[in-house]
Every structure is written in C-alpha cells, then in structure tokens.
Write a protein that holds these residues in place. Sequence first.
Motif, PDB file in Angstrom:
ATOM      1  N   VAL A   1      17.679   9.923  15.165  1.00 47.37           N
ATOM      2  CA  VAL A   1      16.371  10.119  14.512  1.00 47.37           C
ATOM      3  C   VAL A   1      15.992  11.593  14.579  1.00 47.37           C
ATOM      4  O   VAL A   1      15.584  12.212  13.582  1.00 47.37           O
ATOM      5  CB  VAL A   1      15.285   9.231  15.179  1.00 47.37           C
ATOM      6  CG1 VAL A   1      13.883   9.614  14.702  1.00 47.37           C
ATOM      7  CG2 VAL A   1      15.573   7.760  14.914  1.00 47.37           C
TER       8      VAL A   1
ATOM      9  N   LEU B   1      15.218   5.244   9.912  1.00 46.47           N
ATOM     10  CA  LEU B   1      15.420   6.549   9.275  1.00 46.47           C
ATOM     11  C   LEU B   1      14.683   6.622   7.938  1.00 46.47           C
ATOM     12  O   LEU B   1      14.234   7.688   7.519  1.00 46.47           O
ATOM     13  CB  LEU B   1      16.915   6.830   9.078  1.00 46.47           C
ATOM     14  CG  LEU B   1      17.749   6.891  10.367  1.00 46.47           C
ATOM     15  CD1 LEU B   1      19.228   7.106  10.048  1.00 46.47           C
ATOM     16  CD2 LEU B   1      17.250   7.997  11.313  1.00 46.47           C
TER      17      LEU B   1
ATOM     18  N   VAL C   1      18.059  13.655  12.149  1.00 47.38           N
ATOM     19  CA  VAL C   1      17.668  13.448  10.747  1.00 47.38           C
ATOM     20  C   VAL C   1      16.296  14.093  10.481  1.00 47.38           C
ATOM     21  O   VAL C   1      16.064  14.662   9.410  1.00 47.38           O
ATOM     22  CB  VAL C   1      17.705  11.946  10.378  1.00 47.38           C
ATOM     23  CG1 VAL C   1      17.159  11.707   8.968  1.00 47.38           C
ATOM     24  CG2 VAL C   1      19.135  11.418  10.482  1.00 47.38           C
ATOM     25  N   GLU C   2      15.395  14.058  11.462  1.00 52.85           N
ATOM     26  CA  GLU C   2      14.090  14.735  11.285  1.00 52.85           C
ATOM     27  C   GLU C   2      14.287  16.239  11.060  1.00 52.85           C
ATOM     28  O   GLU C   2      13.655  16.837  10.197  1.00 52.85           O
ATOM     29  CB  GLU C   2      13.194  14.503  12.506  1.00 52.85           C
ATOM     30  CG  GLU C   2      12.554  13.130  12.496  1.00 52.85           C
ATOM     31  CD  GLU C   2      11.839  12.767  13.818  1.00 52.85           C
ATOM     32  OE1 GLU C   2      11.121  11.759  13.818  1.00 52.85           O
ATOM     33  OE2 GLU C   2      12.039  13.477  14.836  1.00 52.85           O
TER      34      GLU C   2
ATOM     35  N   LEU D   1      19.303   6.996   1.507  1.00 54.76           N
ATOM     36  CA  LEU D   1      20.221   6.765   2.631  1.00 54.76           C
ATOM     37  C   LEU D   1      21.451   6.032   2.119  1.00 54.76           C
ATOM     38  O   LEU D   1      21.370   5.180   1.220  1.00 54.76           O
ATOM     39  CB  LEU D   1      19.521   5.931   3.709  1.00 54.76           C
ATOM     40  CG  LEU D   1      18.423   6.665   4.494  1.00 54.76           C
ATOM     41  CD1 LEU D   1      17.487   5.673   5.176  1.00 54.76           C
ATOM     42  CD2 LEU D   1      19.036   7.611   5.527  1.00 54.76           C
TER      43      LEU D   1
END
Length: 471
Positions: free
Chosen positions: A191, A233, A194-195, A242
Amino acid sequence: MTSSRKLYVKSFGCQMNVYDSQRMADTLAPEGYVETASVEDADLVILNTCHIREKAAEKVYSELGRIRRLKEAAAADGRRVLIAVAGCVAQAEGAEIVRRAPAVDLVVGSQNYHRLPDLIGRVERGDKVVDTQFPVEDKFEALAPPSVAATRARGVAAFVTVQEGCDKFCTFCVVPYTRGAEISRPVERIVHEVERLADAGVREVTLIGQNVNAYHGAGPDGPWSLARLVARLAQIDGIERLRYTTSHPLDMADDLIAAHRDLPQLMPQLHLPVQSGSDRILAAMNRRHTSTDYLAVVERLRAARPDLALTSDFIVGFPGETEDDFAVTLRLIDEVGYSGAFSFKYSPRPGTPGADMADQVEEAAKAERLRRLQAAIDKSQAAFNRGCLGRTFPVLFERPGRYDGQLVGRSPYLQPVQVEAPRGLIGTIAAVTVTEVAANSLFGTLAETTDAAQVGVDANLHAPDLIGAGA
Ligand code: SAM
Ligand code: SF4
C-alpha cells in the motif's frame, strides 16, 4: 555522497525482471550511480538475466562478449568498467558465469540485489564476487525506494512486485529453483509503495508475481487474498486502473473472480496461461488441472465480467506431445477466443523433470506446431481487435507516439491505442473511438466527450461479441 558514475541496466525476460532492474537502479542511486541509456558510457553494466528457455540464457553470453570488448576499449583509455550479471541465469549458474566469461566482475542472484552497494564495494577493492545464497533478510525491505523524479521518468503505468517465487513445480519450469519458494509481501508495504507511486503521477499499477493470484501477504488481521489487496489499492487516490499478472488457473479464487465484477478499477483483461489443451500433457506438465477445469474458470470469469479479454502462454512440443494432443490445443484456442498469447517451443531446462523425460519431440515438429499455433492465435487476436472497431472506451495516455501530435495509450483490454491528441493528455484517461485496427494495435480519435467517466466500458458486451463473427 560519492561522485556520479554511470549505470546501464539491461533487462531480459519477464516483467519481474523489469521491476527488479528499476529497484537495482534505485538502490544504487544513493551511491552516486546515474542511469544511462548508452552502454558505451557506462561505468557499471548490469545484465539482469532470464533462464526460462535456453535461448534466453544464451543471449546473455553473446551480450557479454560485446560488453567485454567495450570494457577492454575503456581500459585502453584508462577507464574502469565493471560488469555484473544478475537475475535467474546468475542464480542458476553462479561461478560458472565467471569461468565462461572472465570479464564479469560480479554475479548476483535474484534474491540478493539489495546487497549491490556492498558487493560493488568489494569488486572495486579488487575481488571477483559471486553471491547466490538465498538470504534470510527481506530483500524488498532493504531496497531504497525510487525518487519522485525516477518514478516520473518511468511513466504513468508501473509494475509492483507483490509475490515472488513458486511452489507449483511445473515439470518444464526453472522458476521454483531460480526464484525460490513462494513469498508474499505484506499488505501495508505494498500500500505504501503504491501510494508513493500515485503521488508521483502513476495512474495504472500492475501487480506482478510468478504466481500472483497465490498471493497471501500479511494484512492487519491475518493473511489477505489478492482480491482483498486489489480492493484496498483501488481506494488509493490517483490509482485509476489495476491489473495483475501472472495467474495460475488453480488459484483463481471466488473472491478474485467476483472482484472482476465489482471493482471498476480492475481492468477487464487477464493473463491466464494454460500451456496446453491436452489433459495428458497437462498432467505430464504437473499443471494440476484439466482443460475442462480451465474452461470452467474461464466461464465463471466471463459470467462475472462478460467482456473480459483473456491472454495465455502456450508451450508446444512438450515431451510426449502427439499431433492429437496438439490438435486439442488448437481447439481450445478457438473455444476461448484469446485477445493475444505468448507461445514457445519447449526448451528442456537442466535440473527440471521435463528435461529427463523420454519422448522428447523433434525440433522440426516443434517449429511446425509453433507456426500453426501462432497462426491460430493471430486469427483470434485479429478477431478480438476487429470487434473493437467503432467502439468508444477510455484510454490511458502513456507517452508520445512515433509521429508528431500522436499519443500512445492503453485500452482497458491492454491493446496499445494510437491517437492524435495534445501532449497534455499524457497521464489522463480520455474517451477514444476506435477507427482502425491493426494486428497489434488500435487507432482512434478522441471522442466528442473526452470525459472517460461518461463512457466507461461496456461490461455487458460479451467477449465473443468482441471476437466478432469472423473468428
Ligand atoms: N507462472 C506462470 C504460469 O504458471 O504460467 C508463468 C511463468 S513463466 C516465467 C512464463 C512462461 O514461460 C510460461 O507460462 C511458459 O509458457 C514458458 N516456459 C516456462 N518454461 C519453459 C520451457 N522450459 N520451455 C518453453 N517455455 C517455457
Ligand atoms: Fe513455473 Fe508458473 Fe509453473 Fe510456477 S506455476 S512452476 S512459475 S510455470
């Protein structure tokens, strides 16, 4: 901070290697290494290698011959060039690489590249270094994150490794030996990664793993499935699309199939390798499913998401494969209607059970079957692309095209789409009407409404409609 040196990394093989190569560059950046696209300028050359087929492994040695000559020319000018071999050939062949190619200074296995700064330090002090031990520490944890500038330079679509290694032991495959046992990265770290990507402008993330749908990383309340991870996500601001790859048919769990129905950010495209349509060959490959099982998974997926585009991998000429077995594979291609596929002649890999099987298939028969298989796939792909003609769907623009004023983006089904559009649209999603189709890409124009949200994807369109009557 040390003075700036130039790094050239070349990736062979799969997307996992592309991701690993980027992370190697990120890890060497704080050591003063700046990436160059020109091998002639490099002070450090890393070949990140693939061992999946013999041809892939042999390519590395021919490349090493070329780089050795560059190293000698640089030495004649008083400049030192270091050569490192990383990845799966490094893992499988270790010190043998230095024996065959003495110009190589460093061999670093696929689980050890977080140690690169230290290993390169040893090489600089004059050692030849071979490090292919499977380490106890978490490689991903020890890696430096990419800078915002590096992420921006890599574009608006990114890969993130979430799972690595494999416990399936298909009898043709070296992955369980070169990448080791299956491990999943913890949810929170993915996470966070991806942030960071989203903050730097990434809009599409493809989660990757050798067996990605076997993902079972530690979450806040116990192990999470891939479906839960994808749903988490999808909540991250800026992440609009995604995907995940590569999946094994056995691990296509109910919640993941449901995610294709429920999560708009999950794109309607899935790579689901089947390898062969023959149950006898699937059993010999230790795939642990039949063609009927595979077709049942496809049916459930298409019930959840009727317009799902499917791609696959095929191997022709596995030991014992007869003309009848091959004919069944061709029938399966017709039945599924793929939007594309990778296909390979079976390559016996040392140390895998397939290499020692009786009934190895003649090279000429493999080549002939590969031609027929590829013709069947091309036909299926062309039909899928034709089915997109005249449709309007959202395209994520990734980069300038070959011609002035042209941009290249991706359709929801992963086809490249070429459109005349202003450069400012890079990184955005706009509605595009498909006006022309070619073998591997689509051409389109910006739709009257460029607001993709108003267009969406027609999830109710059935994949066979996309494939069209001419399939
Ligand atoms: N994990 C994925 C799966 O289960 O299908 C695939 C991983 S592998 C890196 C990618 C593809 O390479 C395989 O799907 C297979 O088609 C092909 N491949 C692997 N070993 C091979 C071999 N020995 N000869 C020919 N093709 C091979
Ligand atoms: Fe190789 Fe994929 Fe089979 Fe694992 S599941 S052994 S990676 S082909």
